[in-house]
Design an enzyme around this catalytic site. Structure first.
Site, mmCIF file in Angstrom:
data_model
loop_
_atom_site.group_PDB
_atom_site.id
_atom_site.type_symbol
_atom_site.label_atom_id
_atom_site.label_comp_id
_atom_site.label_asym_id
_atom_site.label_seq_id
_atom_site.Cartn_x
_atom_site.Cartn_y
_atom_site.Cartn_z
ATOM 1 N N VAL A 92 -99.116 -62.162 -65.423
ATOM 2 C CA VAL A 92 -97.919 -61.358 -64.581
ATOM 3 C C VAL A 92 -96.873 -62.178 -63.639
ATOM 4 C CG1 VAL A 92 -97.692 -59.298 -63.241
ATOM 5 C CG2 VAL A 92 -99.081 -59.261 -65.588
ATOM 6 N N LYS A 93 -95.830 -62.076 -63.742
ATOM 7 C CA LYS A 93 -95.150 -62.675 -62.588
ATOM 8 C C LYS A 93 -94.356 -61.475 -61.691
ATOM 9 C CE LYS A 93 -91.004 -64.945 -61.205
ATOM 10 N NZ LYS A 93 -89.330 -65.157 -61.637
#
Length: 352
Positions: free
Chosen positions: A238-239
């Site tokens: 996840v960014k």
């Protein structure tokens, strides 16, 4: 970069960031990054051997190889912010080969950019650095501007050009978010079928997420929930933008939350706010990489190092830094990428 240099760059903030002890969510509750991360977390999952191999390729490349941390060069801003706005400060990056060269010289684990950039350089570089294809974008040529992530190509095309992973953005909170969630969930399922890893930019977008002069697009509670939605559609990484405040649910008076989110699970300290983001990524089972943010010139190095320290000490997995690196001469961009990577290589900097 020596640890003493980190202290020098941080200045007065060094003690606050490097000595902080997290008393909200204990570090013992986290699945921390490390050389055995894939074996500890993903081997027991539904990810296929081909996906595990793709993840191992990402984690096994560059200066951070086999540490469990990631340094990724993302360059999708030519579409997201316009090519002129992105590349005018250093026009060599209109040429996609220089984007890939920067990622290689910078010792990155991977380069994340567009179908067009990677397709044109595929045969020359796909075997030299892991490719991450950003499969959707928000384009700003429509007048008046609109904000909607739309698919720019197929997952099969990403696989054919040699990518080991696909990346996508969902604007959680936007009118179009339901469609985007469905589109990207299907795309990630197909990517996993083909043996590619998946990375989700879990961004918020809604004009109503601003109130009384405060922007809650980077509130820990809202971004944390966006992360939780992202891992639910099986993003492998996840960014997220670094949290800058908290209390989005309470200030905006929508959704559901709990008072302990604010009284026990977070504090005002930036590391504690980021740890709440990590907690929403299944307590670190899914890695959180934070964004390096826009380039502001002379302060970029200090800001990048600060962000890396917050991410690492919170339990995150690395940094994805674009504009700070490519909107300056290539040698300076390489130096900046190395400075960030040095934070993750420094044994003196550990979980808070």
């Amino acid at each position: 970069m020596a640890y003493n240099t980190v202290l020098e760059v941080l200045g007065k903030e060094a003690e606050e960031l490097l000595s902080h002890e997290c008393k909200t969510i204990s570090k013992e509750m986290l699945h921390r990054p490390g050389p055995d991360y894939i074996d500890r977390v993903f081997v027991q999952s539904n990810r296929s051997p081909q996906v595990l191999r793709s993840l191992a390729t990402l984690f096994g490349h560059g200066r951070l190889a086999n540490t469990g941390y990631l340094s990724i060069l993302p360059v999708d801003q030519g579409i997201e912010h316009s090519a002129g706005a992105s590349f005018a400060p250093n026009p060599i990056y209109f040429d996609p080969e220089n984007i890939i060269k920067l990622a290689i010289e910078g010792g990155c684990n991977a380069v994340a950019t567009t179908f067009g950039n990677l397709a044109l350089m595929s045969r020359k570089y796909a075997h030299k650095i892991p490719f991450i294809v950003k499969i959707n974008h928000n384009e700003l040529l429509t007048y008046p501007n609109k904000y909607d992530q739309v698919i720019f190509g197929s997952v099969e095309e990403a696989w054919n050009l040699g990518a080991v992973a696909v990346g996508a953005t969902i604007y959680f909170g936007s009118e179009e978010s339901s469609r985007q969630i469905q589109e990207i969930a299907e795309a990630f399922e197909r990517a996993h079928e083909l043996g590619m890893a998946t990375i989700l930019w879990c961004y918020l977008r809604n004009n109503n997420f601003k109130k009384d002069g405060v922007d809650y697009h980077t509130a820990a509670d809202l971004t944390g929930q966006a992360n939780h939605l992202g891992v639910t559609i099986q993003a492998d990484i996840v960014k997220q933008k670094l949290p800058t405040n908290n209390g989005g649910f309470t200030a905006l008076k929508f959704g559901k939350t709990h008072e302990k989110v604010y009284s026990e699970l977070t504090s005002n300290h930036p590391i504690d706010l980021c740890r709440y983001q990590v907690a929403n990524c299944y307590m670190g089972r899914i890695g959180l990489i934070n964004s390096g943010g826009e380039s502001k010139g002379m302060s970029d190095k200090a800001e990048a190092i600060r962000t890396a320290i917050i991410n690492k000490r919170a339990g995150g997995m690395g940094l994805i830094m674009g504009r700070k690196a490519f909107q300056r001469p290539m040698n300076e961009g390489v130096e900046l990428l190395h400075a960030v990577q040095d934070v993750y290589l420094a044994k003196e900097i550990d979980l808070a």
